[in-house]
Design an enzyme around this catalytic site. Structure first.
Site, PDB file in Angstrom:
ATOM      1  N   SER A   1      42.080  42.227  40.149  1.00 31.38           N
ATOM      2  CA  SER A   1      43.061  42.160  41.238  1.00 31.38           C
ATOM      3  C   SER A   1      43.115  40.829  41.972  1.00 31.38           C
ATOM      4  O   SER A   1      44.076  40.575  42.700  1.00 31.38           O
ATOM      5  CB  SER A   1      42.757  43.242  42.278  1.00 31.38           C
ATOM      6  OG  SER A   1      43.488  44.395  41.997  1.00 31.38           O
TER       7      SER A   1
ATOM      8  N   LYS B   1      46.179  38.798  41.680  1.00 30.20           N
ATOM      9  CA  LYS B   1      47.396  39.146  42.435  1.00 30.20           C
ATOM     10  C   LYS B   1      47.713  38.091  43.491  1.00 30.20           C
ATOM     11  O   LYS B   1      48.876  37.794  43.758  1.00 30.20           O
ATOM     12  CB  LYS B   1      47.226  40.509  43.127  1.00 30.20           C
ATOM     13  CG  LYS B   1      47.191  41.686  42.153  1.00 30.20           C
ATOM     14  CD  LYS B   1      46.733  42.964  42.836  1.00 30.20           C
ATOM     15  CE  LYS B   1      46.730  44.139  41.870  1.00 30.20           C
ATOM     16  NZ  LYS B   1      45.949  45.278  42.328  1.00 30.20           N
TER      17      LYS B   1
ATOM     18  N   TYR C   1      51.058  41.974  33.387  1.00 25.39           N
ATOM     19  CA  TYR C   1      50.128  42.239  34.493  1.00 25.39           C
ATOM     20  C   TYR C   1      48.709  42.503  33.961  1.00 25.39           C
ATOM     21  O   TYR C   1      47.714  42.006  34.507  1.00 25.39           O
ATOM     22  CB  TYR C   1      50.639  43.432  35.313  1.00 25.39           C
ATOM     23  CG  TYR C   1      49.616  44.010  36.259  1.00 25.39           C
ATOM     24  CD1 TYR C   1      49.379  43.424  37.502  1.00 25.39           C
ATOM     25  CD2 TYR C   1      48.859  45.136  35.898  1.00 25.39           C
ATOM     26  CE1 TYR C   1      48.425  43.942  38.357  1.00 25.39           C
ATOM     27  CE2 TYR C   1      47.906  45.658  36.743  1.00 25.39           C
ATOM     28  CZ  TYR C   1      47.688  45.055  37.969  1.00 25.39           C
ATOM     29  OH  TYR C   1      46.725  45.573  38.813  1.00 25.39           O
TER      30      TYR C   1
ATOM     31  N   TYR D   1      42.695  46.211  50.360  1.00 26.80           N
ATOM     32  CA  TYR D   1      43.343  47.525  50.310  1.00 26.80           C
ATOM     33  C   TYR D   1      43.231  48.255  51.650  1.00 26.80           C
ATOM     34  O   TYR D   1      43.412  47.640  52.692  1.00 26.80           O
ATOM     35  CB  TYR D   1      42.761  48.383  49.163  1.00 26.80           C
ATOM     36  CG  TYR D   1      42.495  47.602  47.910  1.00 26.80           C
ATOM     37  CD1 TYR D   1      43.550  46.942  47.266  1.00 26.80           C
ATOM     38  CD2 TYR D   1      41.224  47.487  47.387  1.00 26.80           C
ATOM     39  CE1 TYR D   1      43.328  46.207  46.116  1.00 26.80           C
ATOM     40  CE2 TYR D   1      40.988  46.758  46.235  1.00 26.80           C
ATOM     41  CZ  TYR D   1      42.032  46.119  45.609  1.00 26.80           C
ATOM     42  OH  TYR D   1      41.811  45.391  44.488  1.00 26.80           O
TER      43      TYR D   1
ATOM     44  N   VAL E   1      38.266  44.730  40.991  1.00 25.97           N
ATOM     45  CA  VAL E   1      37.467  45.889  40.603  1.00 25.97           C
ATOM     46  C   VAL E   1      36.328  45.536  39.630  1.00 25.97           C
ATOM     47  O   VAL E   1      35.435  46.341  39.401  1.00 25.97           O
ATOM     48  CB  VAL E   1      38.440  46.985  40.077  1.00 25.97           C
ATOM     49  CG1 VAL E   1      38.819  46.744  38.627  1.00 25.97           C
ATOM     50  CG2 VAL E   1      37.907  48.364  40.317  1.00 25.97           C
TER      51      VAL E   1
HETATM   52  N1  GLN Z   1      43.555  45.761  36.415  1.00 27.84           N
HETATM   53  C1  GLN Z   1      43.133  46.636  37.469  1.00 27.84           C
HETATM   54  C2  GLN Z   1      44.138  47.754  37.656  1.00 27.84           C
HETATM   55  O1  GLN Z   1      45.310  47.525  37.515  1.00 27.84           O
HETATM   56  C3  GLN Z   1      42.982  45.850  38.728  1.00 27.84           C
HETATM   57  C4  GLN Z   1      42.580  46.686  39.908  1.00 27.84           C
HETATM   58  C5  GLN Z   1      41.656  46.025  40.863  1.00 27.84           C
HETATM   59  O2  GLN Z   1      41.006  45.020  40.574  1.00 27.84           O
HETATM   60  N2  GLN Z   1      41.519  46.629  41.997  1.00 27.84           N
HETATM   61  O3  GLN Z   1      43.769  48.870  37.923  1.00 27.84           O
END
Ligand code: GLN
Length: 324
Positions: free
Chosen positions: A66, A69, A192, A244, A262
């Protein structure tokens, strides 16, 4: 920033402080992440002057997840501008987990912000490029410029996530059904998933963060990657949504914009000063690395980086002087 020696000491102290924390669990919903060694801990702090301080497993590669992003958002902000991205993607916290479908349903299909999966899918769909392959190339090159080296995809992680990302595909289809996604939903999820699978080190993340801290100039390569106004917008979004539904707690404890992933990384930016990165795979219930949070809290406090902290500018005597 305090002098180099004090930063070195603070980084060492942050590692010692975080190491005993073995609570939390490694993410297992993407198969390759479940195989991560839970014991590792890497820390890196890159100053805007170009100096990088590192400890532990800071050169170990992991998938960026993530944290990508934030940088794809910066790329799209640069291309589309402040207003368009605000309208299409939003800047407000959902208060719900990063992969929430409910958040979309509650907001008339609006993704709310670019740091949750729905908003990130819309952001990725907005990357300029005539084909998904061109969009992907643009993303890979942009993130590479942020960290100052060419980045490669962890093929194993990309394939594993592609096999198990039904939830992201559902979110993309839902966005499309609300008329909020440009392009083919499956192709957007694929780009993505690739961006999340880019292999980076903790040191790379710190340099990427230092670029956001330095008005868009990578302090190691000297390249202007994005304009300063884009860094400002990206950091404002990270402050409200980077962790988050725990973003409020994060800001309350650490007082800096951050972004978690994550796989166990957290990137934090001290505007005008430094990028701070920490990596350790055990996560709390919201998907944020337990040790990386500890490391960052320690560094923010010991180096005086909290943007909300201040001391009185004047003493009582000075006040008398001010009024004259
Ligand atoms: N690739 C992971 C997903 O789409 C990324 C989520 C994350 O790092 N929180 O679930």
């Amino acid at each position: 920033m305090p002098g180099s020696e004090r930063v070195e000491e603070a980084v060492s102290a942050a590692v010692s402080h975080a190491l005993p924390h073995t609570e939390g669990a490694v993410a297992d919903y993407i198969p390759t992440l479940a195989e991560a060694d839970p014991g590792v801990l890497g820390v890196a702090l890159a100053e805007v002057g170009g100096e990088v301080h590192e400890r532990g497993d800071s050169r170990l590669e992991f998938s960026i997840q993530s944290i990508s992003k934030a940088f794809v958002y910066a790329l799209v902000c640069q291309e589309l501008g402040h207003r368009a991205v605000h309208d299409r993607v939003g800047v407000n916290n959902t208060g719900l987990p990063f992969n929430s479908v409910m958040a979309l349903e509650l907001n008339d299909g609006h993704p709310m912000n670019p740091m949750v999966n729905a908003g990130a899918l819309v952001t990725t769909s907005l990357v300029p490029g005539a084909t998904p392959a061109r969009q992907w190339d643009r993303i890979r090159r942009c993130l590479g410029a942020f960290c100052g080296r060419e980045l490669e995809v962890y093929e194993e992680t990309y394939r594993a996530e592609s096999r198990t990302n039904g939830r992201n595909r559902a979110i993309a289809q839902l966005l499309a059904s609300y008329g909020r996604l440009d392009g083919d939903a499956e192709a957007v999820v694929d780009v993505y998933t690739r961006q999340c699978s880019l292999a980076v080190t903790t040191r790379d993340l710190a340099v990427m963060g230092a670029t956001l801290a330095d008005g868009g100039v990578n302090p190691v390569t000297g390249q202007q990657v994005v304009p300063a106004s884009v860094c400002r917008d990206t950091l404002a979004v990270l402050a409200s949504t980077g962790l988050y539904e725990r973003s409020g707690e994060w800001l309350f404890e650490i007082g800096l914009p951050g972004k978690s992933g994550v796989s166990g990384g957290i990137l934090t930016v001290s505007p005008g000063k430094a990028g701070i990165a920490a990596f350790s795979p055990r996560l709390d219930a919201a998907g944020n690395s337990v040790r990386a949070q500890r490391v960052t809290a320690h560094l923010s406090r010991s180096l005086g980086l909290d943007v909300f902290a201040s001391t009185a500018a004047t003493t009582t005597e000075d006040h008398t002087h001010d009024q004259s």
